[in-house]
Design a protein around this motif. Structure first.
Motif, mmCIF file in Angstrom:
data_model
loop_
_atom_site.group_PDB
_atom_site.id
_atom_site.type_symbol
_atom_site.label_atom_id
_atom_site.label_comp_id
_atom_site.label_asym_id
_atom_site.label_seq_id
_atom_site.Cartn_x
_atom_site.Cartn_y
_atom_site.Cartn_z
ATOM 1 N N HIS A 115 -3.947 -7.047 -2.066
ATOM 2 C CA HIS A 115 -2.837 -6.110 -2.292
ATOM 3 C C HIS A 115 -3.166 -4.750 -1.685
ATOM 4 C CE1 HIS A 115 0.490 -4.138 -4.343
ATOM 5 N NE2 HIS A 115 -0.362 -3.239 -4.818
ATOM 6 N N PHE A 118 -2.967 -4.921 2.163
ATOM 7 C CA PHE A 118 -1.596 -4.938 2.673
ATOM 8 C C PHE A 118 -0.960 -3.551 2.573
ATOM 9 C CE2 PHE A 118 -1.452 -9.705 1.636
ATOM 10 C CZ PHE A 118 -1.765 -10.037 2.943
ATOM 11 N N ARG A 119 -1.273 -2.819 1.534
ATOM 12 C CA ARG A 119 -0.780 -1.432 1.442
ATOM 13 C C ARG A 119 -1.388 -0.569 2.551
ATOM 14 N NH1 ARG A 119 -1.135 1.143 -4.392
ATOM 15 N NH2 ARG A 119 -0.036 2.760 -3.218
ATOM 16 N N PRO A 175 1.666 -10.619 3.999
ATOM 17 C CA PRO A 175 2.233 -9.667 3.026
ATOM 18 C C PRO A 175 3.468 -10.202 2.312
ATOM 19 C CG PRO A 175 1.672 -8.551 5.073
ATOM 20 C CD PRO A 175 1.495 -10.009 5.325
ATOM 21 N N SER A 176 4.232 -11.057 2.985
ATOM 22 C CA SER A 176 5.467 -11.574 2.398
ATOM 23 C C SER A 176 5.265 -12.808 1.525
ATOM 24 C CB SER A 176 6.465 -11.918 3.514
ATOM 25 O OG SER A 176 5.904 -12.892 4.394
#
Length: 199
Positions: A115, A118-119, A175-176
């Motif tokens: 997470h 990805f940010r 990410p999706s």
């Protein structure tokens, strides 16, 4: 990249320090860690101190490496093994202290660092696990599945470990992708196995 810590619900992900080396050396006597990872075997305190030193250099090269801290105890380590870059792919790797396996800490750590990555802007995260004489690293597989990684396939003689080439299986997290358990994967058994995790 400046080293940083990530505080999750039950675990703290923090940079390694030289004070961690003796405990890392003790944990890495575990035969499963030595089997499934590329650490030296036998593994000494000097190896642990070298690992800590290298982890600091990896941060300088945008390859974060964290210790998984559970109430002051070392539950494992986790890292990105290729430099992080916006829109690019990186690879994740981890190993677990046998005394802390099967408690969900590694899955939480993988979800947390993915997470965060990805940010940061990473485009995809890869995972891989070696296959030894037809045997799979079921612990690592279950962590990747629970973290949402999607199975990519198997590749012959893909990874190098302790002087020989071994087959490997691969998976990717985008990410999706929803963070759901992606089991079952082809040709893998669905199990909460406790084998050490590393890719």
């Amino acid at each position: 990249m400046k080293p940083l810590s990530l505080e999750l619900e039950e675990i703290l992900l923090r940079p390694l320090t030289m004070a961690d080396a003796p405990e890392i050396a003790r944990i890495c006597q575990d035969p499963l860690i030595q089997k499934w990872t590329t650490i030296p075997s036998p593994y000494s305190i000097d190896d642990a101190e070298t690992y800590v030193t290298l982890s600091h250099r990896w941060w300088d090269h945008d390859q974060p490496t964290w210790l998984i801290d559970v109430d002051g105890a070392i539950a494992g380590t986790i890292s990105f093994n290729t430099p992080l870059a916006k829109g690019k792919r990186t690879e994740i790797g981890f190993w677990a202290n046998p005394e802390h396996r099967g408690k969900g800490y590694m899955t939480d750590a993988v979800r947390g660092v993915c997470h965060w990555a990805f940010r940061y802007g990473v485009g995809a995260i890869g995972w891989a696990a070696e296959i030894h004489d037809g045997n799979l690293n079921h612990g690592s597989i279950r962590v990747a599945q629970k973290a949402g990684f999607v199975y990519d396939g198997r590749r012959r003689l893909a990874l190098h470990n302790k002087g020989e080439l071994v087959d490997a299986i691969y998976a990717t997290l985008a990410p999706s992708d929803p963070i759901i358990d992606t089991a079952p994967w082809p040709h893998t058994r669905v199990s909460d196995g406790i084998a050490v995790q590393q890719c």
